[in-house]
Design an enzyme around this catalytic site. Sequence first.
Site, PDB file in Angstrom:
ATOM      1  N   ARG A  25      40.247  32.471  35.948  1.00 11.44           N
ATOM      2  CA  ARG A  25      39.477  32.713  37.176  1.00 11.44           C
ATOM      3  C   ARG A  25      39.383  31.356  37.864  1.00 11.44           C
ATOM      4  O   ARG A  25      38.800  30.417  37.310  1.00 11.44           O
ATOM      5  CB  ARG A  25      38.098  33.281  36.822  1.00 11.44           C
ATOM      6  CG  ARG A  25      37.224  33.571  38.014  1.00 11.44           C
ATOM      7  CD  ARG A  25      35.982  34.356  37.637  1.00 11.44           C
ATOM      8  NE  ARG A  25      36.233  35.774  37.738  1.00 11.44           N
ATOM      9  CZ  ARG A  25      35.428  36.637  38.384  1.00 11.44           C
ATOM     10  NH1 ARG A  25      34.337  36.221  38.976  1.00 11.44           N
ATOM     11  NH2 ARG A  25      35.726  37.910  38.438  1.00 11.44           N
ATOM     12  N   HIS A  52      42.630  39.367  43.987  1.00 10.82           N
ATOM     13  CA  HIS A  52      41.704  39.783  42.913  1.00 10.82           C
ATOM     14  C   HIS A  52      42.320  41.035  42.249  1.00 10.82           C
ATOM     15  O   HIS A  52      41.768  42.127  42.307  1.00 10.82           O
ATOM     16  CB  HIS A  52      40.327  40.079  43.502  1.00 10.82           C
ATOM     17  CG  HIS A  52      39.214  40.021  42.503  1.00 10.82           C
ATOM     18  ND1 HIS A  52      39.410  39.705  41.168  1.00 10.82           N
ATOM     19  CD2 HIS A  52      37.881  40.230  42.637  1.00 10.82           C
ATOM     20  CE1 HIS A  52      38.260  39.734  40.543  1.00 10.82           C
ATOM     21  NE2 HIS A  52      37.316  40.055  41.398  1.00 10.82           N
ATOM     22  N   GLN A  55      40.415  43.336  39.652  1.00  9.72           N
ATOM     23  CA  GLN A  55      39.436  44.198  40.321  1.00  9.72           C
ATOM     24  C   GLN A  55      40.131  45.415  40.925  1.00  9.72           C
ATOM     25  O   GLN A  55      39.657  46.550  40.805  1.00  9.72           O
ATOM     26  CB  GLN A  55      38.720  43.403  41.421  1.00  9.72           C
ATOM     27  CG  GLN A  55      37.724  44.212  42.212  1.00  9.72           C
ATOM     28  CD  GLN A  55      36.531  44.636  41.374  1.00  9.72           C
ATOM     29  OE1 GLN A  55      35.882  43.798  40.772  1.00  9.72           O
ATOM     30  NE2 GLN A  55      36.235  45.927  41.335  1.00  9.72           N
ATOM     31  N   ASP A 143      33.028  43.908  50.723  1.00  4.60           N
ATOM     32  CA  ASP A 143      32.809  42.767  49.827  1.00  4.60           C
ATOM     33  C   ASP A 143      31.926  41.772  50.576  1.00  4.60           C
ATOM     34  O   ASP A 143      31.691  41.932  51.784  1.00  4.60           O
ATOM     35  CB  ASP A 143      34.174  42.146  49.455  1.00  4.60           C
ATOM     36  CG  ASP A 143      34.067  41.002  48.466  1.00  4.60           C
ATOM     37  OD1 ASP A 143      33.027  40.897  47.770  1.00  4.60           O
ATOM     38  OD2 ASP A 143      35.021  40.196  48.379  1.00  4.60           O
ATOM     39  N   CYS A 183      33.088  45.333  44.936  1.00  5.14           N
ATOM     40  CA  CYS A 183      33.489  44.655  43.694  1.00  5.14           C
ATOM     41  C   CYS A 183      32.297  44.006  42.976  1.00  5.14           C
ATOM     42  O   CYS A 183      32.412  43.673  41.801  1.00  5.14           O
ATOM     43  CB  CYS A 183      34.578  43.637  43.978  1.00  5.14           C
ATOM     44  SG  CYS A 183      34.085  42.358  45.133  1.00  5.14           S
ATOM     45  N   ARG A 211      36.143  47.936  35.057  1.00  2.09           N
ATOM     46  CA  ARG A 211      36.707  46.600  34.830  1.00  2.09           C
ATOM     47  C   ARG A 211      37.023  46.440  33.337  1.00  2.09           C
ATOM     48  O   ARG A 211      38.052  45.882  32.967  1.00  2.09           O
ATOM     49  CB  ARG A 211      35.724  45.495  35.256  1.00  2.09           C
ATOM     50  CG  ARG A 211      35.463  45.388  36.730  1.00  2.09           C
ATOM     51  CD  ARG A 211      36.713  45.006  37.516  1.00  2.09           C
ATOM     52  NE  ARG A 211      37.311  43.752  37.083  1.00  2.09           N
ATOM     53  CZ  ARG A 211      36.967  42.539  37.501  1.00  2.09           C
ATOM     54  NH1 ARG A 211      36.008  42.396  38.376  1.00  2.09           N
ATOM     55  NH2 ARG A 211      37.584  41.453  37.046  1.00  2.09           N
TER      56      ARG A 211
HETATM   57  N1  NVA Z   1      35.541  37.762  47.586  1.00  2.00           N
HETATM   58  C1  NVA Z   1      34.655  37.332  46.518  1.00  2.00           C
HETATM   59  C2  NVA Z   1      34.903  38.169  45.310  1.00  2.00           C
HETATM   60  C3  NVA Z   1      33.970  37.849  44.169  1.00  2.00           C
HETATM   61  C4  NVA Z   1      34.180  38.739  42.952  1.00  2.00           C
HETATM   62  C5  NVA Z   1      34.898  35.871  46.242  1.00  2.00           C
HETATM   63  O1  NVA Z   1      36.036  35.441  46.215  1.00  2.00           O
HETATM   64  O2  NVA Z   1      33.927  35.135  46.053  1.00  2.00           O
END
Ligand code: NVA
Length: 224
Positions: A25, A52, A55, A143, A183, A211
Site C-alpha cells: 500500500r 485501487h 478494492q 469516494d 470504499c 475485501r
Molecule cells: N481515494 C482514497 C481511497 C482510500 C481507500 C485515497 O486514495 O485516499
Amino acid sequence: MVGERDPLKDVARNLERWTQGIVARVFTQQTIDDLAQWARVPVVNALSDLYHPCQALADVQTIRERFGRWDGLKLAYVGDGNNVAHSLMLTAGRLGMSISVACPAGYEPNAAIVAQARAAGVTVDIVSEAAEAASGAHVIYTDVWASMGQESEALERQRIFAPYQVDESLMARAASDAIFLHCLPAKRGLEVTDAVMESPQSAIFDQAENRLHAQKALLAMLLQ
Ligand code: NVA
C-alpha cells in the site's frame, strides 16, 4: 517510508528472499511498478495514487452478489476521478458494466486510463452532472473528495465537490433496486449523507466484508 533508506530495487530483492509475495500500500504507482520490476514474487497493489484494484475486486463481487450478474448494469461513479474510479472503470467495465463518471471540471479521471478502458471495449461516459450519471444506474459509488496526499486541498475541494454529494434525491434517480457503494472510510455529510450510508440500499458493509474474501482469493490464485 519504503524506498527512503534502501533503494526500491534493493527492498524488492530483500523481500523476495523472505516471502512468496508482496502486498504493498503505497503513495505513488511508481513504487508498485519498481517493486514489480525487481521482485521475482507477485506484487499486489493494495492502494496507490493511480489505482485501487483490490478494492475493485471486492466491489464487483458485491455487485454480483446483489444482482447475480454484471453484464448490462450501469455503475455511476460520482465525485473525484481518482484511484478508485480508475480501477472501477478497468474492472467493472471489463465485466460488461457501463461506467458513468460525474465530476467537476479539472477532476476527471486520468485521460490515459479512460483511453485504456475504452480501448478494452468499456463504455465510459464522463459527465459534469451527478444527476445525469445517476439516472437509471444500478450502482451509485462515491469516494472521499480529498485522497491521501491531498489533505491541504480538503477545504477547497469541499466547495468544488459540494454539488456531487450522494444524497437521497440523487439515489432516487437511480434504478429502483440500485445499491450504494463506498470504499470507506467515508466522510458523512461530505461526499455522502448519513441517511444514504444507513439506508437499505447501502451495501457498504457487504462490500467491506468482501475485501476479506476477494483478497484471500487473489492470494490463493497467485500462490498456487
Ligand atoms: N481515494 C482514497 C481511497 C482510500 C481507500 C485515497 O486514495 O485516499
